[in-house]
Design an enzyme around this catalytic site. Structure first.
Site, PDB file in Angstrom:
ATOM      1  N   LYS A 193       0.756  -1.200  -0.161  1.00 49.58           N
ATOM      2  CA  LYS A 193       0.000   0.010   0.022  1.00 49.58           C
ATOM      3  C   LYS A 193       0.855   1.118   0.020  1.00 49.58           C
ATOM      4  O   LYS A 193       1.634   1.424   1.018  1.00 49.58           O
ATOM      5  CB  LYS A 193      -0.893  -0.187   1.388  1.00 49.58           C
ATOM      6  N   ARG A 203     -10.404   9.857   1.904  1.00 45.16           N
ATOM      7  CA  ARG A 203     -10.320  10.618   3.033  1.00 45.16           C
ATOM      8  C   ARG A 203     -11.580  11.512   3.227  1.00 45.16           C
ATOM      9  O   ARG A 203     -11.874  11.719   4.424  1.00 45.16           O
ATOM     10  CB  ARG A 203      -8.794  11.212   3.058  1.00 45.16           C
ATOM     11  N   ARG A 215       1.253  10.023   5.755  1.00 37.54           N
ATOM     12  CA  ARG A 215       1.473   8.636   6.181  1.00 37.54           C
ATOM     13  C   ARG A 215       2.692   7.759   5.624  1.00 37.54           C
ATOM     14  O   ARG A 215       2.992   6.686   5.449  1.00 37.54           O
ATOM     15  CB  ARG A 215       0.250   7.825   5.507  1.00 37.54           C
ATOM     16  N   LYS A 246      -2.022  -1.539  -3.940  1.00 43.07           N
ATOM     17  CA  LYS A 246      -3.030  -0.295  -3.857  1.00 43.07           C
ATOM     18  C   LYS A 246      -2.185   0.899  -4.191  1.00 43.07           C
ATOM     19  O   LYS A 246      -1.068   1.050  -3.184  1.00 43.07           O
ATOM     20  CB  LYS A 246      -3.624  -0.345  -2.572  1.00 43.07           C
TER      21      LYS A 246
HETATM   22  C1  PBG Z   1      -7.473   3.133   5.318  1.00 46.21           C
HETATM   23  C2  PBG Z   1      -7.978   2.931   3.801  1.00 46.21           C
HETATM   24  C3  PBG Z   1      -7.442   3.996   3.084  1.00 46.21           C
HETATM   25  C4  PBG Z   1      -7.963   3.610   1.611  1.00 46.21           C
HETATM   26  C5  PBG Z   1      -8.282   2.273   2.103  1.00 46.21           C
HETATM   27  N1  PBG Z   1      -8.224   1.791   3.189  1.00 46.21           N
HETATM   28  C6  PBG Z   1      -6.887   5.443   3.116  1.00 46.21           C
HETATM   29  C7  PBG Z   1      -5.456   5.802   3.564  1.00 46.21           C
HETATM   30  O1  PBG Z   1      -4.895   4.748   3.695  1.00 46.21           O
HETATM   31  O2  PBG Z   1      -5.300   7.172   3.529  1.00 46.21           O
HETATM   32  C8  PBG Z   1      -8.211   4.253   0.497  1.00 46.21           C
HETATM   33  C9  PBG Z   1      -9.103   3.863  -0.704  1.00 46.21           C
HETATM   34  C10 PBG Z   1      -9.393   4.672  -1.580  1.00 46.21           C
HETATM   35  O3  PBG Z   1      -8.514   5.734  -1.985  1.00 46.21           O
HETATM   36  O4  PBG Z   1     -10.220   4.282  -2.425  1.00 46.21           O
HETATM   37  N2  PBG Z   1      -6.318   3.257   5.845  1.00 46.21           N
END
Ligand code: PBG
Length: 320
Positions: A193, A203, A215, A246
């Site tokens: 990720k 968000r 992050r 992702k």
């Molecule tokens: C939670 C999470 C996020 C997404 C999925 N789970 C946000 C992030 O890490 O900031 C993003 C999903 C999307 O943008 O469609 N941590």
């Protein structure tokens, strides 16, 4: 006989039916997961279509429609009434996701109910773990993540998907699930990720923007692919049943590299920014949404994804 004019690749492109015969990659609804946001009534909002927040009753109605159209899997995200340092809303028994699961489970026994396991929507500071001296503390976050995963499964989740990027969380979650005799529940790990600008619309929808910093101390550097494979390898060793890359479109090379290195199922998350860009371009009249979306999704499959989490899942029954 192996070059022009004997060979003419256009011969099989002449009609739709001819093209269909030789198509290498196909999209079928079975491989798609629809993300859904659940929030208390007071926090409902209308974000992008497909990304708006539902109440518990609303999510039941939404899922009814999805199931009727043939969607087989959803992934739940929660927006809690209150946030605190310990992300209580993530793991408490009557948290918003737990309530939604208890409402959905008996009504849709066949539906795959997955949950995102993370703390960022539930912490007052918006980071994915607990803070110690202003930094996200890895090992102290593990216990809360494991507790969150267990509470989701107790409430009816079929699979849990940790997205926090703490080291060792797959192991911690596996151990906690097994202790509660949930040894049959799979873990879909968000293994690679990336710290991505493409999470912006999510968000907004999930109300999870960090109140300070970013992050990058736990999510991956977009420049790295070898490190992504190490993340995948560690997660598989810790017991991940499937791994996820992702975002999807800017990271097709990572999906391909993971496909070539691992035999576990590979998921890709076609994230909110990828969806919003095309939505916005279509609204401006610059692109056809259906064509651009289907082209994106087939590219993600072609790169090697087995399953895809996408906000377009809802539209696929009409489009395919
Ligand atoms: C939670 C999470 C996020 C997404 C999925 N789970 C946000 C992030 O890490 O900031 C993003 C999903 C999307 O943008 O469609 N941590």
């Amino acid at each position: 006989m192996s070059s022009f004019p004997d060979v003419r690749l256009r011969r099989f492109r002449r009609t739709g039916a001819l093209r269909g015969l030789v198509r290498e990659t196909r999209l079928d609804l079975e491989a798609f997961v629809m993300p859904l946001f659940v929030a208390p009534d007071s926090l409902r909002n209308e974000a992008l279509p497909g990304m708006s927040r539902h109440s518990v009753d609303g999510v039941v109605r939404e899922v009814e429609e999805l199931v009727r159209s043939g969607v087989q899997a959803v992934m739940l995200f929660g927006v809690p009434e209150e946030k605190d340092e310990q992300a209580t809303g993530a793991w408490e028994d009557d948290g918003i996701v737990q309530l939604a699961l208890r409402a959905l489970r008996p009504r849709f026994p066949e539906l795959v109910l997955m949950t995102d396991v993370c703390l960022c929507e539930y912490t007052s500071h918006g980071h994915c773990g607990v803070l110690v001296d202003g930094e996200v503390h890895n090992d102290q976050s593990l216990e809360l993540l494991a507790r969150t995963a267990v509470s989701h499964v107790e409430a009816g989740a079929d699979a849990v998907a940790p997205s926090d990027m703490m080291d060792g969380r797959v192991h911690a979650i596996r151990e906690a699930l097994d202790e509660q005799s949930f040894e049959s529940t799979p873990i879909l790990a968000y293994s690679a990720k990336y710290a991505s600008a493409f999470y912006g619309p999510f968000r907004e929808a999930a109300d999870s923007t960090p109140s300070f910093g970013d992050r990058r101390g736990y999510q991956m550097d977009p420049a790295n692919v070898r490190e992504a494979l190490r993340e995948c390898e560690l997660d598989v060793e810790e017991g991940a049943d499937a791994i996820m890359i992702k975002p999807a479109l800017p990271y097709l090379d990572v999906i391909r590299a993971a496909r070539e290195s691992f035999d576990v199922p590979i998921a890709a998350y076609n994230v909110s920014g990828e969806y919003a860009m095309i939505k916005a371009a279509a609204a401006a009249g610059w692109m056809d949404e259906r064509q651009a979306a289907l082209e994106s999704l087939v590219a993600i499959k072609r790169a090697g994804a087995d399953l895809i989490v996408s906000y377009w899942t809802k539209d696929l029954p009409q489009w395919l």
